[in-house]
Design an enzyme around this catalytic site. Structure first.
Site, PDB file in Angstrom:
ATOM      1  N   HIS A  96       0.836  -1.199   0.000  1.00  0.00           N
ATOM      2  CA  HIS A  96       0.000   0.000   0.000  1.00  0.00           C
ATOM      3  C   HIS A  96       0.870   1.247   0.000  1.00  0.00           C
ATOM      4  O   HIS A  96       2.087   1.177   0.211  1.00  0.00           O
ATOM      5  CB  HIS A  96      -0.967  -0.003   1.187  1.00  0.00           C
ATOM      6  CG  HIS A  96      -0.311   0.050   2.532  1.00  0.00           C
ATOM      7  ND1 HIS A  96       0.497  -0.955   3.026  1.00  0.00           N
ATOM      8  CD2 HIS A  96      -0.341   1.001   3.520  1.00  0.00           C
ATOM      9  CE1 HIS A  96       0.915  -0.640   4.240  1.00  0.00           C
ATOM     10  NE2 HIS A  96       0.433   0.555   4.551  1.00  0.00           N
ATOM     11  N   HIS A 151       1.466   3.808   1.932  1.00  0.00           N
ATOM     12  CA  HIS A 151       1.923   4.514   3.125  1.00  0.00           C
ATOM     13  C   HIS A 151       3.450   4.502   3.095  1.00  0.00           C
ATOM     14  O   HIS A 151       4.068   3.499   2.712  1.00  0.00           O
ATOM     15  CB  HIS A 151       1.389   3.869   4.396  1.00  0.00           C
ATOM     16  CG  HIS A 151      -0.012   4.300   4.733  1.00  0.00           C
ATOM     17  ND1 HIS A 151      -0.811   3.630   5.626  1.00  0.00           N
ATOM     18  CD2 HIS A 151      -0.750   5.365   4.289  1.00  0.00           C
ATOM     19  CE1 HIS A 151      -1.986   4.241   5.728  1.00  0.00           C
ATOM     20  NE2 HIS A 151      -1.972   5.290   4.929  1.00  0.00           N
ATOM     21  N   ASP A 167       5.985   4.162   4.997  1.00  0.00           N
ATOM     22  CA  ASP A 167       6.866   3.159   5.592  1.00  0.00           C
ATOM     23  C   ASP A 167       6.851   1.837   4.827  1.00  0.00           C
ATOM     24  O   ASP A 167       7.532   0.888   5.219  1.00  0.00           O
ATOM     25  CB  ASP A 167       6.513   2.924   7.071  1.00  0.00           C
ATOM     26  CG  ASP A 167       5.061   2.537   7.301  1.00  0.00           C
ATOM     27  OD1 ASP A 167       4.196   2.936   6.491  1.00  0.00           O
ATOM     28  OD2 ASP A 167       4.775   1.858   8.314  1.00  0.00           O
ATOM     29  N   HIS A 168       6.119   1.814   3.708  1.00  0.00           N
ATOM     30  CA  HIS A 168       6.086   0.608   2.888  1.00  0.00           C
ATOM     31  C   HIS A 168       6.566   0.827   1.460  1.00  0.00           C
ATOM     32  O   HIS A 168       6.757  -0.154   0.731  1.00  0.00           O
ATOM     33  CB  HIS A 168       4.675   0.014   2.876  1.00  0.00           C
ATOM     34  CG  HIS A 168       4.245  -0.493   4.206  1.00  0.00           C
ATOM     35  ND1 HIS A 168       4.290  -1.818   4.562  1.00  0.00           N
ATOM     36  CD2 HIS A 168       3.803   0.167   5.313  1.00  0.00           C
ATOM     37  CE1 HIS A 168       3.877  -1.959   5.825  1.00  0.00           C
ATOM     38  NE2 HIS A 168       3.578  -0.766   6.294  1.00  0.00           N
ATOM     39  N   HIS A 174      -7.333  -1.673   5.681  1.00  0.00           N
ATOM     40  CA  HIS A 174      -6.472  -0.670   6.283  1.00  0.00           C
ATOM     41  C   HIS A 174      -7.050   0.710   5.967  1.00  0.00           C
ATOM     42  O   HIS A 174      -8.142   0.823   5.412  1.00  0.00           O
ATOM     43  CB  HIS A 174      -5.047  -0.836   5.746  1.00  0.00           C
ATOM     44  CG  HIS A 174      -4.003  -0.079   6.503  1.00  0.00           C
ATOM     45  ND1 HIS A 174      -3.982  -0.001   7.875  1.00  0.00           N
ATOM     46  CD2 HIS A 174      -2.922   0.640   6.072  1.00  0.00           C
ATOM     47  CE1 HIS A 174      -2.949   0.729   8.254  1.00  0.00           C
ATOM     48  NE2 HIS A 174      -2.291   1.138   7.174  1.00  0.00           N
ATOM     49  N   ASP A 184      -0.514  -3.981   5.998  1.00  0.00           N
ATOM     50  CA  ASP A 184      -1.075  -3.689   7.305  1.00  0.00           C
ATOM     51  C   ASP A 184      -2.575  -3.976   7.262  1.00  0.00           C
ATOM     52  O   ASP A 184      -3.184  -3.783   6.230  1.00  0.00           O
ATOM     53  CB  ASP A 184      -0.879  -2.218   7.649  1.00  0.00           C
ATOM     54  CG  ASP A 184       0.576  -1.783   7.718  1.00  0.00           C
ATOM     55  OD1 ASP A 184       1.454  -2.616   7.477  1.00  0.00           O
ATOM     56  OD2 ASP A 184       0.832  -0.608   7.979  1.00  0.00           O
ATOM     57  N   HIS A 195       6.012  -5.708  12.147  1.00  0.00           N
ATOM     58  CA  HIS A 195       5.387  -4.389  12.060  1.00  0.00           C
ATOM     59  C   HIS A 195       5.061  -3.844  13.448  1.00  0.00           C
ATOM     60  O   HIS A 195       3.992  -3.345  13.719  1.00  0.00           O
ATOM     61  CB  HIS A 195       4.129  -4.426  11.188  1.00  0.00           C
ATOM     62  CG  HIS A 195       3.717  -3.073  10.675  1.00  0.00           C
ATOM     63  ND1 HIS A 195       2.769  -2.299  11.305  1.00  0.00           N
ATOM     64  CD2 HIS A 195       4.125  -2.354   9.615  1.00  0.00           C
ATOM     65  CE1 HIS A 195       2.600  -1.169  10.641  1.00  0.00           C
ATOM     66  NE2 HIS A 195       3.426  -1.180   9.602  1.00  0.00           N
TER      67      HIS A 195
END
Length: 301
Positions: free
Chosen positions: A60, A62, A64-65, A140, A210, A268
C-alpha cells in the site's frame, strides 16, 4: 524457501530499526516485498544482489512501505541495469514514481513495468511454471493488499535403481517425472507410483501487512506454510486498532490459528515498545509456532 527481513517496524525509520521490507527467495525467484526507507542499504548489508530482484510487490501507499522504492529504482539505473523490472502495487504507484523520475530528469535505461491493482477480490498477479502469486485483500486506512506466494508442484523423483532393473529406457524418464506410466516391450505396464517418489511438498508464504483484524483473509491463506502477519500493538493498546486499522499480536495469532498455518511470523511492531518478546508472549496464548521478525533476520523455511 528463504525469507530475509530487511525491516519490520511500523511508521518511522530509526537508527536501530527499519520500516517494512523483506526478500523472499522461492523456487529460483527473488521477490522484494514492500520497500520502506533504507531498503537498499539493508540489501547491501545482507549482500543480496540487486540484479536478482526482478519483481517488487508493494502492499500500500503509506510511506513506511514504499518510500524506498524511488531510491532503489534510481540505483538500478546507476548500476546500469539492463533487464526488466516489474512493480506490483495499488493504483497510483506508477504516477508517484514516474513524477519523481520526470522532475529529477532521471530516466531508467531498463524497461520499468507497473502492474496497478484495484480489485477488492483476491486475484493472481504473477504466474510462471514455478510460482504463482495472488493478492490478499486487507482492511487498512488506504487500499491495501497482502500477497500469497505458492510454489507449483515439482516433478516426481525417480527410483533409479528399480528403473534400471526393469530396463526402462532413459527416453521415458521425463514422462515418469511428469507422472506418466510406461509400457515395456513385452506389454507390461509399469505404474508410475511403483518406480517414482512423491515430489517435495509444495511450500507457501503469506504476507499480511497492514490490516485490522479481518477474518476474510482466512480462506485465502488456509493451510499456508508460513504466515507473516502484522502485530503493531500489544493488548494494552488494543483500543487503538480500530482507529489505526492495525492488529494486535493476539489477533494475528487468532488468524493463524483459524487458518491452520504452519508457522506465524510477527512483525510491524510499533516503535513505542522496547521489548518485542512481549509480542510472542501474548500471541503464544493462542498459537504456539511463532517466530519474531527482526531487522536482518533470516528464516530458512
Amino acid at each position: 524457501m528463504k525469507l530475509t527481513i530487511l525491516g519490520c517496524y511500523a511508521a518511522t525509520p530509526r537508527s536501530i530499526t527499519n520500516p517494512t521490507s523483506q526478500v523472499l527467495e522461492i523456487n529460483g525467484h527473488m521477490f522484494l516485498i514492500d520497500c520502506g526507507e533504507g531498503t537498499q542499504v539493508q540489501l547491501r548489508k545482507k549482500k543480496i544482489k540487486f540484479a536478482k530482484i526482478n519483481h517488487i510487490f508493494i502492499s500500500h501507499l503509506h510511506g513506511d512501505h514504499f518510500y524506498g522504492l524511488i531510491g532503489l529504482i534510481s540505483t538500478f539505473m546507476l548500476l546500469n541495469r539492463q533487464h526488466d523490472l516489474h512493480v506490483y502495487g495499488p493504483k497510483g504507484i506508477k504516477e508517484v514514481i514516474l513524477l519523481q523520475l520526470r522532475l529529477s530528469k532521471s530516466y531508467t535505461g531498463y524497461a520499468l513495468y507497473f502492474h496497478e491493482l484495484e480489485s477488492t477480490e483476491s486475484e493472481v498477479v504473477f504466474e510462471d511454471e514455478r510460482v504463482v502469486v495472488r493478492t490478499i485483500p486487507l482492511e487498512h486506512r488506504v487500499y491495501t493488499n497482502g500477497y500469497l506466494f505458492n510454489e507449483k508442484p515439482g516433478a516426481r523423483k525417480l527410483n533409479i535403481g528399480l528403473i534400471e532393473d526393469l530396463g526402462i529406457d532413459r527416453c521415458y524418464y521425463q514422462k515418469l517425472k511428469n507422472g506418466g506410466d510406461v509400457i515395456l516391450d513385452d506389454g507390461t505396464v509399469v505404474r508410475n507410483e511403483t518406480v517414482t517418489y512423491n515430489p517435495e511438498p509444495i511450500k507457501s508464504y503469506a504476507f499480511c501487512s497492514d490490516t485490522v483484524y479481518n477474518e476474510s483473509v482466512i480462506p485465502i491463506i488456509k493451510d499456508v506454510s508460513v504466515l507473516y502477519h502484522e502485530s503493531t500493538f500489544l493488548d494494552s493498546e488494543s483500543h487503538l486498532t480500530e482507529r489505526t486499522k492495525h492488529s494486535t499480536a493476539k489477533e494475528a495469532a487468532l488468524i493463524a490459528s483459524k487458518a491452520n498455518v504452519g508457522k506465524l511470523i510477527l512483525g510491524h511492531y510499533s516503535t513505542r515498545y522496547d521489548n518485542i518478546d512481549n509480542f510472542r508472549k501474548e500471541a503464544s496464548t493462542i498459537f504456539h509456532t511463532i517466530e519474531l521478525a527482526e531487522d536482518g533476520k533470516e528464516f530458512d523455511l
